[in-house]
Design a protein around this motif. Structure first.
Motif, PDB file in Angstrom:
ATOM      1  N   VAL A   1       0.856  -1.191   0.000  1.00 37.18           N
ATOM      2  CA  VAL A   1       0.000   0.000   0.000  1.00 37.18           C
ATOM      3  C   VAL A   1       0.894   1.243   0.000  1.00 37.18           C
ATOM      4  O   VAL A   1       1.743   1.386   0.871  1.00 37.18           O
ATOM      5  N   PRO A   2       0.706   2.135  -0.990  1.00 39.39           N
ATOM      6  CA  PRO A   2       1.564   3.324  -1.041  1.00 39.39           C
ATOM      7  C   PRO A   2       1.236   4.319   0.073  1.00 39.39           C
ATOM      8  O   PRO A   2       0.120   4.366   0.582  1.00 39.39           O
ATOM      9  N   GLY A   3       2.231   5.092   0.442  1.00 39.68           N
ATOM     10  CA  GLY A   3       2.036   6.116   1.463  1.00 39.68           C
ATOM     11  C   GLY A   3       2.238   5.585   2.864  1.00 39.68           C
ATOM     12  O   GLY A   3       2.547   4.418   3.081  1.00 39.68           O
ATOM     13  N   LYS A   4       2.051   6.478   3.824  1.00 38.10           N
ATOM     14  CA  LYS A   4       2.225   6.111   5.225  1.00 38.10           C
ATOM     15  C   LYS A   4       0.882   5.682   5.796  1.00 38.10           C
ATOM     16  O   LYS A   4      -0.116   6.356   5.610  1.00 38.10           O
ATOM     17  N   GLN A   5       0.868   4.571   6.492  1.00 30.41           N
ATOM     18  CA  GLN A   5      -0.341   4.080   7.143  1.00 30.41           C
ATOM     19  C   GLN A   5      -0.198   4.310   8.642  1.00 30.41           C
ATOM     20  O   GLN A   5       0.710   3.784   9.259  1.00 30.41           O
ATOM     21  N   ASN A   6      -1.082   5.102   9.191  1.00 31.96           N
ATOM     22  CA  ASN A   6      -1.047   5.396  10.626  1.00 31.96           C
ATOM     23  C   ASN A   6      -1.923   4.411  11.392  1.00 31.96           C
ATOM     24  O   ASN A   6      -2.911   4.781  12.005  1.00 31.96           O
TER      25      ASN A   6
ATOM     26  N   LEU B   1      -2.668  -4.163  14.582  1.00 25.37           N
ATOM     27  CA  LEU B   1      -3.740  -4.188  13.597  1.00 25.37           C
ATOM     28  C   LEU B   1      -3.230  -4.716  12.268  1.00 25.37           C
ATOM     29  O   LEU B   1      -3.924  -5.473  11.583  1.00 25.37           O
ATOM     30  N   THR B   2      -2.015  -4.350  11.912  1.00 23.96           N
ATOM     31  CA  THR B   2      -1.397  -4.877  10.689  1.00 23.96           C
ATOM     32  C   THR B   2      -1.274  -6.393  10.767  1.00 23.96           C
ATOM     33  O   THR B   2      -1.576  -7.103   9.802  1.00 23.96           O
ATOM     34  N   LEU B   3      -0.834  -6.902  11.913  1.00 26.26           N
ATOM     35  CA  LEU B   3      -0.678  -8.344  12.085  1.00 26.26           C
ATOM     36  C   LEU B   3      -2.032  -9.049  12.053  1.00 26.26           C
ATOM     37  O   LEU B   3      -2.174 -10.120  11.458  1.00 26.26           O
ATOM     38  N   LEU B   4      -3.028  -8.454  12.687  1.00 23.24           N
ATOM     39  CA  LEU B   4      -4.373  -9.028  12.673  1.00 23.24           C
ATOM     40  C   LEU B   4      -4.921  -9.077  11.248  1.00 23.24           C
ATOM     41  O   LEU B   4      -5.499 -10.087  10.832  1.00 23.24           O
ATOM     42  N   ILE B   5      -4.730  -8.012  10.496  1.00 25.51           N
ATOM     43  CA  ILE B   5      -5.170  -7.987   9.101  1.00 25.51           C
ATOM     44  C   ILE B   5      -4.444  -9.078   8.311  1.00 25.51           C
ATOM     45  O   ILE B   5      -5.040  -9.751   7.476  1.00 25.51           O
ATOM     46  N   GLY B   6      -3.168  -9.249   8.575  1.00 26.49           N
ATOM     47  CA  GLY B   6      -2.399 -10.284   7.881  1.00 26.49           C
ATOM     48  C   GLY B   6      -2.917 -11.683   8.157  1.00 26.49           C
ATOM     49  O   GLY B   6      -3.012 -12.511   7.253  1.00 26.49           O
TER      50      GLY B   6
ATOM     51  N   PHE C   1      -5.340  -9.523  -0.388  1.00 25.51           N
ATOM     52  CA  PHE C   1      -6.299  -9.341   0.707  1.00 25.51           C
ATOM     53  C   PHE C   1      -5.706  -8.473   1.814  1.00 25.51           C
ATOM     54  O   PHE C   1      -6.384  -7.607   2.371  1.00 25.51           O
ATOM     55  N   ALA C   2      -4.439  -8.694   2.147  1.00 21.81           N
ATOM     56  CA  ALA C   2      -3.793  -7.902   3.203  1.00 21.81           C
ATOM     57  C   ALA C   2      -3.668  -6.440   2.785  1.00 21.81           C
ATOM     58  O   ALA C   2      -3.909  -5.540   3.605  1.00 21.81           O
TER      59      ALA C   2
ATOM     60  N   VAL D   1      -5.278  -3.428   4.809  1.00 24.61           N
ATOM     61  CA  VAL D   1      -4.459  -2.346   5.356  1.00 24.61           C
ATOM     62  C   VAL D   1      -4.960  -0.998   4.839  1.00 24.61           C
ATOM     63  O   VAL D   1      -5.061  -0.031   5.598  1.00 24.61           O
ATOM     64  N   ALA D   2      -5.296  -0.936   3.556  1.00 26.80           N
ATOM     65  CA  ALA D   2      -5.790   0.319   2.988  1.00 26.80           C
ATOM     66  C   ALA D   2      -7.106   0.742   3.648  1.00 26.80           C
ATOM     67  O   ALA D   2      -7.293   1.918   3.995  1.00 26.80           O
ATOM     68  N   ILE D   3      -7.999  -0.208   3.832  1.00 29.50           N
ATOM     69  CA  ILE D   3      -9.286   0.103   4.486  1.00 29.50           C
ATOM     70  C   ILE D   3      -9.056   0.523   5.935  1.00 29.50           C
ATOM     71  O   ILE D   3      -9.627   1.514   6.404  1.00 29.50           O
ATOM     72  N   ALA D   4      -8.224  -0.220   6.645  1.00 26.97           N
ATOM     73  CA  ALA D   4      -7.963   0.099   8.057  1.00 26.97           C
ATOM     74  C   ALA D   4      -7.269   1.448   8.200  1.00 26.97           C
ATOM     75  O   ALA D   4      -7.590   2.216   9.107  1.00 26.97           O
ATOM     76  N   ALA D   5      -6.322   1.740   7.315  1.00 24.03           N
ATOM     77  CA  ALA D   5      -5.614   3.019   7.389  1.00 24.03           C
ATOM     78  C   ALA D   5      -6.580   4.171   7.155  1.00 24.03           C
ATOM     79  O   ALA D   5      -6.511   5.195   7.838  1.00 24.03           O
TER      80      ALA D   5
END
Length: 90
Positions: A24-29, A34-39, A72-73, A77-81
């Protein structure tokens, strides 16, 4: 999905989350947990979709399944960010 496949998906999911974040481009705050859970969720969903498509059990590394999981990840990540970024007050 067998029990070993489920646990493998969880372990692989930890890496998949990091890969999804890199795609995912850019910075995800979003926090790392949450990243691990999404993974993990992406790995399980990717394994299920790969099984439905019949590409979950190939000779060698399952590159197609891995690609599905990373997609999917990245989507997760994009949706969560986006959702997490709007939720926080600056």
């Amino acid at each position: 999905m067998e029990v070993t496949g489920f646990f493998t998906a969880i372990i692989i999911g930890l890496v998949i989350g990091a890969l999804g974040r890199l795609v995912v481009p850019g910075k995800q705050n979003i926090p790392i947990w949450l990243t691990l859970l999404i993974g993990v969720v992406a790995a399980i969903l990717g394994t299920l979709v790969a099984g439905a498509l019949g590409v979950d059990d190939t000779a060698g590394i399952d590159w197609i399944e891995l690609a599905i999981q990373v997609v999917f990840a990245a989507i997760g990540v994009a949706i969560a960010a986006g959702a997490y970024g709007r939720r926080r007050v600056h």
